[in-house]
Design a protein around this motif. Structure first.
Motif, PDB file in Angstrom:
ATOM      1  N   SER A   1      93.877  90.647  45.066  1.00  0.00           N
ATOM      2  CA  SER A   1      93.985  89.200  45.283  1.00  0.00           C
ATOM      3  C   SER A   1      92.721  88.488  44.815  1.00  0.00           C
ATOM      4  O   SER A   1      91.704  89.115  44.532  1.00  0.00           O
ATOM      5  CB  SER A   1      94.295  88.841  46.740  1.00  0.00           C
TER       6      SER A   1
ATOM      7  N   ARG B   1      99.952  86.850  54.700  1.00  0.00           N
ATOM      8  CA  ARG B   1     101.070  86.374  55.533  1.00  0.00           C
ATOM      9  C   ARG B   1     100.869  84.926  55.984  1.00  0.00           C
ATOM     10  O   ARG B   1     101.814  84.280  56.417  1.00  0.00           O
ATOM     11  CB  ARG B   1     101.262  87.292  56.726  1.00  0.00           C
ATOM     12  N   ASP B   2      99.651  84.408  55.887  1.00  0.00           N
ATOM     13  CA  ASP B   2      99.385  83.023  56.266  1.00  0.00           C
ATOM     14  C   ASP B   2      99.630  82.046  55.123  1.00  0.00           C
ATOM     15  O   ASP B   2      99.524  80.838  55.316  1.00  0.00           O
ATOM     16  CB  ASP B   2      97.935  82.867  56.756  1.00  0.00           C
TER      17      ASP B   2
ATOM     18  N   HIS C   1      90.964  87.479  48.830  1.00  0.00           N
ATOM     19  CA  HIS C   1      91.170  88.377  49.981  1.00  0.00           C
ATOM     20  C   HIS C   1      91.651  87.599  51.220  1.00  0.00           C
ATOM     21  O   HIS C   1      91.140  87.781  52.330  1.00  0.00           O
ATOM     22  CB  HIS C   1      89.885  89.145  50.299  1.00  0.00           C
ATOM     23  N   PRO C   2      92.695  86.767  51.057  1.00  0.00           N
ATOM     24  CA  PRO C   2      93.199  86.010  52.209  1.00  0.00           C
ATOM     25  C   PRO C   2      94.145  86.853  53.059  1.00  0.00           C
ATOM     26  O   PRO C   2      94.556  87.946  52.663  1.00  0.00           O
ATOM     27  CB  PRO C   2      93.983  84.879  51.548  1.00  0.00           C
ATOM     28  N   ARG C   3      94.510  86.331  54.196  1.00  0.00           N
ATOM     29  CA  ARG C   3      95.617  86.897  54.966  1.00  0.00           C
ATOM     30  C   ARG C   3      96.880  86.409  54.272  1.00  0.00           C
ATOM     31  O   ARG C   3      97.283  85.256  54.445  1.00  0.00           O
ATOM     32  CB  ARG C   3      95.575  86.416  56.405  1.00  0.00           C
TER      33      ARG C   3
ATOM     34  N   PRO D   1      95.473  92.614  50.641  1.00  0.00           N
ATOM     35  CA  PRO D   1      94.325  92.646  51.544  1.00  0.00           C
ATOM     36  C   PRO D   1      94.731  93.151  52.926  1.00  0.00           C
ATOM     37  O   PRO D   1      95.770  92.759  53.466  1.00  0.00           O
ATOM     38  CB  PRO D   1      93.874  91.187  51.599  1.00  0.00           C
ATOM     39  N   CYS D   2      93.925  94.038  53.470  1.00  0.00           N
ATOM     40  CA  CYS D   2      94.155  94.640  54.800  1.00  0.00           C
ATOM     41  C   CYS D   2      95.468  95.413  54.873  1.00  0.00           C
ATOM     42  O   CYS D   2      95.926  95.763  55.963  1.00  0.00           O
ATOM     43  CB  CYS D   2      94.075  93.597  55.904  1.00  0.00           C
TER      44      CYS D   2
ATOM     45  N   GLN E   1     100.583  82.858  47.452  1.00  0.00           N
ATOM     46  CA  GLN E   1     100.373  84.302  47.320  1.00  0.00           C
ATOM     47  C   GLN E   1     100.397  84.685  45.839  1.00  0.00           C
ATOM     48  O   GLN E   1      99.539  85.446  45.365  1.00  0.00           O
ATOM     49  CB  GLN E   1     101.457  85.081  48.065  1.00  0.00           C
TER      50      GLN E   1
ATOM     51  N   VAL F   1      98.412  94.361  54.411  1.00  0.00           N
ATOM     52  CA  VAL F   1      99.493  93.554  54.986  1.00  0.00           C
ATOM     53  C   VAL F   1     100.269  92.891  53.854  1.00  0.00           C
ATOM     54  O   VAL F   1      99.748  92.021  53.156  1.00  0.00           O
ATOM     55  CB  VAL F   1      98.942  92.493  55.970  1.00  0.00           C
TER      56      VAL F   1
END
Length: 184
Positions: free
Chosen positions: A58, A65-66, A61-63, A97-98, A72, A100
């Motif tokens: 990415s 799912r948010d 490196h965001p969440r 990221p993470c 995205q 998820v």
């Protein structure tokens, strides 16, 4: 065994990771953050010159799912564009990221046949634990042949781990390489 590194490139830690990989005849896949690609282009050039593969982690490196799906996709497409300047590939394996991966992005990737690159073995080096603690955990539950090992090239603990593990893994007969090329 497939070696992978997330969250780079990092000016302090990526060079010693690359040095260790070269010393031990290992290759890896580096899942890079887009905004760091632009900040450290010389490191990206070295990763490619040393025979490693590039992956997409990415832009910022965001969440994921948010974010709505269009945002995205901007995160991913922008990073692919930056990576392609170094290896010529239009798309790259994507590691969220993470780890998820939102359902809407998974469905989108399924529709277009895009590769999502997860791991089967987690080194836990992102937990900011001392290297001896991480090494003990990995010795108690070591990776196996064929595993895709998740590591990060933005911490000194990883450099210390690799200094111990790469020769050990070689002595145990593991071939240490980048993930097989797939459709990005």
């Amino acid at each position: 065994m497939f070696l992978t590194f997330d969250d780079g490139p990092h000016p302090e830690f990526t060079p010693p990771v690359l040095d260790l990989l070269r010393t031990h005849g290992a290759t890896a896949t580096f899942f890079l953050i887009g905004e760091r690609i632009d900040r450290y282009p010389e490191l990206v050039r070295r990763i490619v010159a040393d025979g490693h593969a590039l992956g997409n982690h990415s832009w910022s490196h965001p969440r994921m799912r948010d974010l709505p799906l269009p945002q995205q996709l901007v995160e991913i497409e922008r990073t692919d564009e930056a990576l392609s300047r170094y290896d010529g590939n239009r798309t790259h394996p994507f590691r969220p990221p993470c780890g998820v991966l939102p359902a809407n992005l998974l469905l989108h990737f399924a529709r277009i046949g895009r590769t999502v690159a997860f791991w089967s073995y987690d080194s836990h080096d992102y937990q900011q634990l001392p290297a001896p603690t991480l090494f003990a955990q990995m010795r108690a539950d070591p990776p196996r042949d064929g595993d895709t090992v998740l590591m990060h090239d933005d911490t000194g603990a990883t450099v210390q781990l690799l200094a111990e593990l790469l020769p050990q893994w070689r002595d145990e007969g593991f071939e240490l390489r980048a993930m097989p090329a797939g459709r990005g």
